[in-house]
Design an enzyme around this catalytic site. Structure first.
Site, PDB file in Angstrom:
ATOM      1  N   ARG A   1       0.861  -1.188   0.000  1.00 37.46           N
ATOM      2  CA  ARG A   1       0.000   0.000   0.000  1.00 37.46           C
ATOM      3  C   ARG A   1       0.892   1.231   0.000  1.00 37.46           C
ATOM      4  O   ARG A   1       1.503   1.559   1.010  1.00 37.46           O
ATOM      5  CB  ARG A   1      -0.921  -0.026   1.223  1.00 37.46           C
ATOM      6  CG  ARG A   1      -1.641   1.292   1.456  1.00 37.46           C
ATOM      7  CD  ARG A   1      -2.768   1.174   2.452  1.00 37.46           C
ATOM      8  NE  ARG A   1      -2.392   0.617   3.746  1.00 37.46           N
ATOM      9  CZ  ARG A   1      -1.791   1.301   4.724  1.00 37.46           C
ATOM     10  NH1 ARG A   1      -1.444   2.568   4.529  1.00 37.46           N
ATOM     11  NH2 ARG A   1      -1.517   0.717   5.870  1.00 37.46           N
TER      12      ARG A   1
ATOM     13  N   HIS B   1      -3.877   4.113   4.626  1.00 31.61           N
ATOM     14  CA  HIS B   1      -4.935   3.106   4.679  1.00 31.61           C
ATOM     15  C   HIS B   1      -6.238   3.710   4.170  1.00 31.61           C
ATOM     16  O   HIS B   1      -6.929   3.118   3.344  1.00 31.61           O
ATOM     17  CB  HIS B   1      -5.105   2.612   6.110  1.00 31.61           C
ATOM     18  CG  HIS B   1      -6.239   1.656   6.283  1.00 31.61           C
ATOM     19  ND1 HIS B   1      -6.209   0.367   5.809  1.00 31.61           N
ATOM     20  CD2 HIS B   1      -7.445   1.805   6.873  1.00 31.61           C
ATOM     21  CE1 HIS B   1      -7.349  -0.233   6.090  1.00 31.61           C
ATOM     22  NE2 HIS B   1      -8.116   0.616   6.744  1.00 31.61           N
TER      23      HIS B   1
ATOM     24  N   TYR C   1       3.861   5.286  11.471  1.00 31.23           N
ATOM     25  CA  TYR C   1       4.177   3.900  11.802  1.00 31.23           C
ATOM     26  C   TYR C   1       5.061   3.182  10.789  1.00 31.23           C
ATOM     27  O   TYR C   1       5.382   2.016  10.978  1.00 31.23           O
ATOM     28  CB  TYR C   1       2.881   3.093  12.007  1.00 31.23           C
ATOM     29  CG  TYR C   1       1.898   3.131  10.851  1.00 31.23           C
ATOM     30  CD1 TYR C   1       2.060   2.316   9.728  1.00 31.23           C
ATOM     31  CD2 TYR C   1       0.788   3.979  10.881  1.00 31.23           C
ATOM     32  CE1 TYR C   1       1.159   2.347   8.685  1.00 31.23           C
ATOM     33  CE2 TYR C   1      -0.114   4.021   9.837  1.00 31.23           C
ATOM     34  CZ  TYR C   1       0.069   3.198   8.742  1.00 31.23           C
ATOM     35  OH  TYR C   1      -0.828   3.234   7.696  1.00 31.23           O
TER      36      TYR C   1
END
Length: 388
Positions: free
Chosen positions: A282, A286, A295
């Protein structure tokens, strides 16, 4: 992080417990070997063969796959921009996952049935769903935007993993009807930890359902890496349920097409389910409410940018002489036209009918729904009366 690096972490306990842990690690070492990855197109655009999964495509078909990915990415970018401008409440981008979706989507027959999550914009494109219809739910003006049975493409599913059970049940029905069509269910690496997915695996295996489980492992379940979802590669989970699993390069549109086509044909022949793990990444957030910089590191994203699915197919097209500059220029103009149409369509979407919530609840109507509709209509009318 690889499976090996996860398994190589030192145990916290020492002594006899540590020795037992070390012995267990030795027993697990065969499973910790690097998984086989089906690949037909390298990141540099070089065409390679595979002894089990290979495919021959014409120059026109290759250009078609490239066009699909480019237009899907442009639509996705436009939707992200519209959300940033306040036109959509939320958007889940597919950036970086175009090959997995277009490859698998183009492997489907018209009579196959698709159960998506909420990120399968490329698959929707392959099924003929107008891109603007995908945006109504994210704008809050409808509950889906299309008739699932028109394109054999179910409505987007926000509940994580539940669509795998829906797909399994539908596939069991297909088998009982004696049809030779297949069903495909899409989900992510995070959804693979849901109980619904395990139940779907169990039922599909026991009843030999003609269903393909297509897991897009994009490495991150929101902010949780895959290593916190599983101790073995995801495709190996299928072994415990009694059906095959295959890991495919999710940034290789040719490999995704070949493997999915094989799995669908297997299902149609009555050989049961297959799990495909499309190993991809990805590239963005998200959803538009997420901040991936909190993160994960930029160097990870940069490494995957070198494996970009669109760039590798373009490199192959150019090297093989299958596309010229005129083709790429025309496609860029087509993508601009698509983006303009999407912008105009979103801003022109009418507010929903207040009573639409009561439609399609039951196929043949229901007395209680009729009663609730009447009550809600009276409630709405009371505001007009107060205004007078």
């Amino acid at each position: 992080m690889t499976v090996e690096s996860t398994a190589a972490r030192k145990p916290r306990r020492s002594g006899a417990a540590g020795k037992r842990t070390g012995a267990a690690k030795k027993q697990q070492s065969p499973q910790a070997s690097e998984p086989q990855l089906v690949q037909l197109l390298t990141p540099e655009g070089e065409r390679v063969e595979h002894p089990e999964y290979d495919i021959e495509l014409s120059a026109q078909e290759l250009r078609g796959l490239y066009r699909d990915m480019v237009l899907t990415r442009r639509f996705d970018a436009e939707a992200t921009a519209l959300q940033r401008q306040g036109e959509l409440g939320l958007w889940a981008s597919l950036l970086g996952q175009e090959a997995a979706q277009i490859g698998s989507g183009r492997a489907l027959r018209d009579d196959d049935y698709v159960f998506p999550t909420y990120r399968e914009h490329g698959v929707a494109w392959c099924r003929g769903v107008d891109p603007t219809n995908l945006l109504g739910m994210f704008r809050g003006v409808n509950h889906g935007g299309w008739d699932p049975n028109t394109n054999n493409f179910q409505l987007y599913t926000i509940v994580i993993g539940s669509q795998t059970l829906h797909a399994t049940g539908y596939a069991m029905g297909v088998a009982k009807d004696g049809a030779d069509s297949a069903v495909i269910a899409y989900f992510g690496d995070g959804a693979s930890s849901q109980g619904d997915v395990a139940e779907a695996f169990t039922f599909s295996a026991v009843y030999n359902a003609p269903v393909v489980f297509f897991c897009q492992n994009n490495q991150w379940a929101i902010s949780e890496p895959t290593e916190k979802q599983t101790r073995v590669p995801l495709y190996r989970r299928a072994e415990g349920f009694g059906f095959p699993g295959v890991r495919v390069d999710g940034n290789d549109v040719l490999a995704c097409l070949a493997v999915t086509r094989w799995a669908l044909e297997r299902a149609r022949r009555g050989e049961g389910p297959t799990l495909i793990e499309a190993f991809t990444y990805r590239m963005g957030a998200h959803t538009t409410s997420d901040d991936p910089s909190r993160y994960r590191h930029d160097d990870e994203r940069l490494a995957w940018e070198a494996k970009d699915p669109i760039q590798r197919l373009r490199a192959h097209l150019e090297a093989a002489g299958h596309a010229d500059e005129a083709f790429f220029t025309a496609l860029e103009e087509e993508s601009d036209t698509l983006a303009k149409r999407v912008r105009e369509a979103v801003r022109a979407m009418p507010d929903p009918d207040d009573m639409a919530i009561f439609e399609n609840v039951y196929a043949d109507g229901h007395a209680l729904v009729d009663e609730e509709r009447a009550q809600f209509a009276a409630y709405q009318a009371s505001f007009a009366e107060e205004g007078n």
